[in-house]
Design a protein around this motif. Structure first.
Motif, PDB file in Angstrom:
ATOM      1  N   PHE A 430     -12.253  -6.220  -4.234  1.00 40.44           N
ATOM      2  CA  PHE A 430     -11.787  -4.291  -5.012  1.00 40.44           C
ATOM      3  C   PHE A 430     -10.685  -4.231  -5.361  1.00 40.44           C
ATOM      4  O   PHE A 430      -9.388  -5.466  -4.753  1.00 40.44           O
ATOM      5  CB  PHE A 430     -11.906  -3.069  -3.547  1.00 40.44           C
ATOM      6  N   SER A 431      -9.993  -3.854  -6.132  1.00 36.42           N
ATOM      7  CA  SER A 431      -8.036  -4.276  -6.810  1.00 36.42           C
ATOM      8  C   SER A 431      -7.651  -2.471  -7.880  1.00 36.42           C
ATOM      9  O   SER A 431      -9.424  -1.755  -8.424  1.00 36.42           O
ATOM     10  CB  SER A 431      -8.241  -4.623  -6.850  1.00 36.42           C
ATOM     11  N   PHE A 432      -7.344  -2.420  -7.564  1.00 37.63           N
ATOM     12  CA  PHE A 432      -6.549  -1.809  -8.729  1.00 37.63           C
ATOM     13  C   PHE A 432      -5.760  -2.326  -9.416  1.00 37.63           C
ATOM     14  O   PHE A 432      -5.131  -2.919  -9.368  1.00 37.63           O
ATOM     15  CB  PHE A 432      -5.850  -0.380  -7.852  1.00 37.63           C
ATOM     16  N   GLY A 433      -5.810  -1.897 -11.060  1.00 38.50           N
ATOM     17  CA  GLY A 433      -5.258  -2.481 -11.664  1.00 38.50           C
ATOM     18  C   GLY A 433      -3.486  -1.501 -12.084  1.00 38.50           C
ATOM     19  O   GLY A 433      -3.354  -1.342 -11.594  1.00 38.50           O
ATOM     20  N   ALA A 434      -2.894  -2.586 -12.346  1.00 39.09           N
ATOM     21  CA  ALA A 434      -1.557  -1.899 -12.854  1.00 39.09           C
ATOM     22  C   ALA A 434      -2.113  -0.640 -13.710  1.00 39.09           C
ATOM     23  O   ALA A 434      -2.306  -0.199 -15.343  1.00 39.09           O
ATOM     24  CB  ALA A 434      -0.502  -2.710 -13.553  1.00 39.09           C
ATOM     25  N   PHE A 440      -6.258   4.913  -4.492  1.00 40.76           N
ATOM     26  CA  PHE A 440      -5.597   5.061  -3.940  1.00 40.76           C
ATOM     27  C   PHE A 440      -7.763   4.897  -3.222  1.00 40.76           C
ATOM     28  O   PHE A 440      -8.342   5.859  -3.620  1.00 40.76           O
ATOM     29  CB  PHE A 440      -4.902   6.535  -3.280  1.00 40.76           C
ATOM     30  N   VAL A 441      -7.814   3.800  -1.983  1.00 43.78           N
ATOM     31  CA  VAL A 441      -9.362   4.075  -1.589  1.00 43.78           C
ATOM     32  C   VAL A 441      -8.940   3.328  -0.519  1.00 43.78           C
ATOM     33  O   VAL A 441      -8.403   2.231  -0.231  1.00 43.78           O
ATOM     34  CB  VAL A 441     -10.168   3.364  -2.351  1.00 43.78           C
ATOM     35  N   GLU A 442     -10.038   3.843   0.892  1.00 43.27           N
ATOM     36  CA  GLU A 442      -9.726   3.542   2.257  1.00 43.27           C
ATOM     37  C   GLU A 442     -10.925   2.317   2.016  1.00 43.27           C
ATOM     38  O   GLU A 442     -12.396   3.341   1.966  1.00 43.27           O
ATOM     39  CB  GLU A 442     -10.264   4.166   3.034  1.00 43.27           C
ATOM     40  N   ILE A 443     -11.443   1.668   2.346  1.00 37.70           N
ATOM     41  CA  ILE A 443     -12.640   0.639   2.731  1.00 37.70           C
ATOM     42  C   ILE A 443     -12.829  -0.297   3.789  1.00 37.70           C
ATOM     43  O   ILE A 443     -12.316  -0.961   4.543  1.00 37.70           O
ATOM     44  CB  ILE A 443     -12.877  -0.268   1.264  1.00 37.70           C
ATOM     45  N   LEU A 444     -14.025   0.252   4.242  1.00 35.84           N
ATOM     46  CA  LEU A 444     -14.410   0.050   5.537  1.00 35.84           C
ATOM     47  C   LEU A 444     -15.926  -1.680   5.057  1.00 35.84           C
ATOM     48  O   LEU A 444     -16.275  -0.735   4.451  1.00 35.84           O
ATOM     49  CB  LEU A 444     -14.513   0.002   6.676  1.00 35.84           C
ATOM     50  N   GLN A 451      -9.616  -0.256   5.623  1.00 31.16           N
ATOM     51  CA  GLN A 451      -8.581  -0.931   5.426  1.00 31.16           C
ATOM     52  C   GLN A 451      -7.805  -0.120   3.593  1.00 31.16           C
ATOM     53  O   GLN A 451      -8.700   0.394   2.813  1.00 31.16           O
ATOM     54  CB  GLN A 451      -8.218  -2.780   5.267  1.00 31.16           C
ATOM     55  N   ALA A 452      -6.228   0.087   3.469  1.00 31.17           N
ATOM     56  CA  ALA A 452      -6.341   1.040   2.916  1.00 31.17           C
ATOM     57  C   ALA A 452      -6.042   0.025   1.075  1.00 31.17           C
ATOM     58  O   ALA A 452      -5.547  -1.122   1.648  1.00 31.17           O
ATOM     59  CB  ALA A 452      -4.698   1.746   3.173  1.00 31.17           C
ATOM     60  N   LEU A 453      -6.296   0.492   0.273  1.00 27.99           N
ATOM     61  CA  LEU A 453      -6.310  -0.430  -1.108  1.00 27.99           C
ATOM     62  C   LEU A 453      -5.035   1.032  -2.396  1.00 27.99           C
ATOM     63  O   LEU A 453      -6.119   2.281  -2.063  1.00 27.99           O
ATOM     64  CB  LEU A 453      -7.182  -0.187  -1.376  1.00 27.99           C
ATOM     65  N   ASP A 454      -4.090   0.429  -2.899  1.00 27.39           N
ATOM     66  CA  ASP A 454      -3.460   1.537  -3.847  1.00 27.39           C
ATOM     67  C   ASP A 454      -3.211   0.410  -5.113  1.00 27.39           C
ATOM     68  O   ASP A 454      -3.786  -0.459  -5.021  1.00 27.39           O
ATOM     69  CB  ASP A 454      -2.576   2.123  -3.047  1.00 27.39           C
ATOM     70  N   THR A 455      -2.671   1.371  -5.512  1.00 32.83           N
ATOM     71  CA  THR A 455      -2.510   0.464  -7.157  1.00 32.83           C
ATOM     72  C   THR A 455      -1.176  -0.914  -6.578  1.00 32.83           C
ATOM     73  O   THR A 455      -0.882  -0.647  -5.835  1.00 32.83           O
ATOM     74  CB  THR A 455      -1.732   1.595  -8.679  1.00 32.83           C
TER      75      THR A 455
END
Length: 621
Positions: A430-434, A440-444, A451-455
């Motif tokens: 999972f990722s966010f591009g530029a 934003f999203v939290e993944i379990l 774990q938090a994932l942002d741009t």
């Protein structure tokens, strides 16, 4: 005379061939009786019978005799097919003429008379309602007028099962990758950095050339890389009496001397800064570079600056070693998984081993309440544009057979979170591009913490990777004798200790499945009728069972018979199952035991009773 004698032999041989050919032609004719040619010789005689000294006149066919010995009996699917065991004939009548036949292929005409294929009427003796034979030969007739339907209440059947059949179902063992590292959501960089070692004060140009000492002196150095706690040293020697007028030539020469090593380093000349840099080719590893043992080179090569690489995001699965022991004291097989390998890759390698089968599955949960998509959210490199969890689920499922093969999604009805599953066991990335708009999203994962994932922030592209779990099934006779992380230990553990109770779970291998012919030894169909006279098909499956002399419930000739009618289960419900399964029919099965004489052991065998059948029509009602 001699010419006629020879012709008589040819005629007799021709007759014999005709009889033989007729026998062969009728090999599959029902009721046919073979014939044989019987010959006699022809003597020339005188009136007074004094022909004993005269030559014979050839051969003659005296008789073509049919053989009425008992033939082989064949089983058919027609209730009116009959056979005579022993001597005798069926009596039939056609056009007032009484005929006899051994062929028992009978049917019914429009009036219910039992007839042969050429419409001859089968004859028999009638009987009264009490079963008394009247002694009058007449046409045998079946009443085909409307009769009151009668439900099948019992089936008497005779089967011949081969006691030498193999037992198809065995008991294996199953275990899963239950280590601490399995199914954790791992954050990291999508684009890793590299480990470097630079010499900022080293200047090599036309005005300040570098010349190596002439032979027998040597010029060189020892380069050491420490990776995962293990040091690797490379001794690099430069050619004697060689002048280098720029850093590029020096870098190329060191590369030539270094690339033959098992784990080479790349040396680069940075013209913009006038420095020489050593770069670890293993991109994104936290290695440590060190230079020492400098001989015949400028002192500036002792002045260094060091940069530690940052690894690329991975599932963090460490390499694991399994020792597999096969049956019959076969030589053990050692399997070593690759560090960081995805679950589907490891499962594929395990499937290549004898007696082992493995499946993989990866799952992750996206917290719907935290999900903000800026239009650049990616899953396994595929950009997804949906802005809600429900829409994202539909978008993923629409790609399950194409760019996201084997990946599906669903909404948890309790929490509303999005659950993503890879049925092949591929890692979920999972990722966010530029993008200018934040995402934003939290993944379990299946274990660990969310774990938090942002741009993309400050040019650093972040990602989260979730690895899958592996389920391994071993055939009967196979065992794991050792399960250890591969030394040196790097990454998280894949399997827990095999000595923990419950690590191995007994599992049936090739268990009975009515849709899989490989799981049963024999099957047969029997027509049965419901109370309205409708015909149904009862199918019986026979499965040979294992024999354990220490278990009194087994025997050397033990079978299990499974029964279905029209493909539906007819066994009694299992009240221990949850509703509504606790009231639904189960698979009917019965233990059948045979003694050494091949007869049914009624004391050990189950009573066979079908009591939970609801007849269904073609419409399923």
């Amino acid at each position: 005379m001699s010419f006629n004698t020879a012709l008589s032999g040819i005629r007799a041989a021709n007759t014999d061939l005709q009889v033989t050919g007729n026998n062969i032609a009728n090999a599959s004719t029902v009721g046919f009786k073979s014939s044989r040619a019987e010959f006699g010789d022809v003597y020339t005689s005188t009136l007074l019978g004094g022909g004993s000294n005269l030559a014979g006149s050839g051969v003659t066919v005296q008789n073509i005799r049919q053989q009425f010995a008992q033939g082989n009996l064949k089983f058919t699917q027609s209730e009116l097919d009959l056979s005579i065991n022993g001597e005798g004939f069926f009596v039939v009548e056609k056009g007032g003429e009484r005929l006899y036949t051994r062929a028992g292929t009978f049917g019914l005409d429009k009036d219910g008379n039992i007839v042969t294929n050429n419409n001859a009427l089968l004859q028999g003796y009638g009987a009264d309602v009490d079963g008394n034979i009247n002694g009058v030969l007449g046409n045998l007739r079946v009443d085909v007028s409307s009769q009151e339907p009668r439900q099948t209440t019992g089936v008497w059947a005779s089967y011949n099962l081969n006691s030498n059949e193999i037992v198809k179902e065995t008991t294996g063992a199953r275990f899963s990758s239950n280590g601490t590292g399995i199914g954790n959501a791992r954050p990291g960089l999508l684009q890793p950095t590299t480990s470097t070692l630079s010499f900022p004060n080293l200047v090599v140009n036309a005005g300040n050339p570098l010349t190596t000492p002439a032979a027998p002196a040597t010029a060189g150095f020892i380069l050491t890389r420490t990776l995962n706690g293990e040091a690797e040293s490379v001794n690099i020697t430069l050619p004697p009496g060689t002048t280098f007028n720029n850093l590029t030539d020096l870098a190329n020469e060191i590369n030539n001397r270094n690339f033959s090593e098992e784990n080479p380093l790349n040396i680069k000349a940075d013209a913009s800064t006038g420095t020489l840099r050593f770069v670890d080719l293993a991109t994104g590893v936290s290695s440590e570079l060190d230079i020492g043992g400098v001989a015949g080179l400028p002192a500036e090569m002792s002045d260094t600056t060091f940069s530690v690489g940052i690894p690329q995001v991975s599932n963090d699965y460490g390499s694991h070693t399994l020792v597999i022991q096969g049956p019959n004291n076969a030589a053990p097989v050692t399997y070593i998984s690759k560090q960081g390998a995805s679950a589907d890759q490891t499962a594929s390698e395990l499937n290549a081993l004898a007696g082992i089968s493995a499946t993989a599955r990866t799952s992750a949960t996206l917290m719907a309440g935290s999900f903000v998509n800026n239009g650049s959210f990616t899953l396994n490199g595929v950009t997804l544009t949906s802005t809600s969890a429900a829409a994202l689920s539909n978008e993923i499922n629409s790609l399950s057979n194409s760019t996201l093969y084997g990946v599906s999604a669903s909404i948890n009805p309790t929490t509303g979170d999005l659950e993503v599953v890879s049925v092949t066991g591929r890692d979920l990335d999972f990722s966010f591009g530029a993008a200018g708009t934040p995402g934003f999203v939290e993944i379990l994962g299946t274990q660990g913490t969310a774990q938090a994932l942002d741009t993309n922030v400050d040019g650093v592209s972040n990602g989260i990777k979730v690895g899958g779990e592996i389920t391994v099934t071993m055939q009967e006779g196979y065992a794991i004798t050792s399960s250890q992380p591969t030394v040196p230990v790097t990454g998280s553990s894949m399997f827990g200790s095999i000595n923990v109770p419950g690590f191995f779970t007994p599992v049936p291998i090739n268990a009975f499945d009515p849709l899989d012919p490989k799981t049963f030894n024999h099957a047969t169909n029997t027509p049965v009728y419901d109370s309205l006279g409708n015909e149904h098909t009862m199918r019986q499956y026979f499965v040979k069972q294992p024999y354990d002399p220490a278990d009194p419930t087994t025997s050397a000739n033990h079978w299990k018979m499974y029964v279905q009618i029209d493909g539906q289960n007819v066994g009694d419900p299992n009240p221990s199952l949850p509703s509504p399964q606790n009231v639904e029919p189960t698979m009917a099965s019965f233990n059948i035991h045979f003694g050494p004489d091949g007869l049914l052991n009624t004391a050990m065998s189950d009573t066979i009773l079908i009591s939970n059948w609801t007849p269904l029509g073609e419409d399923g009602n």
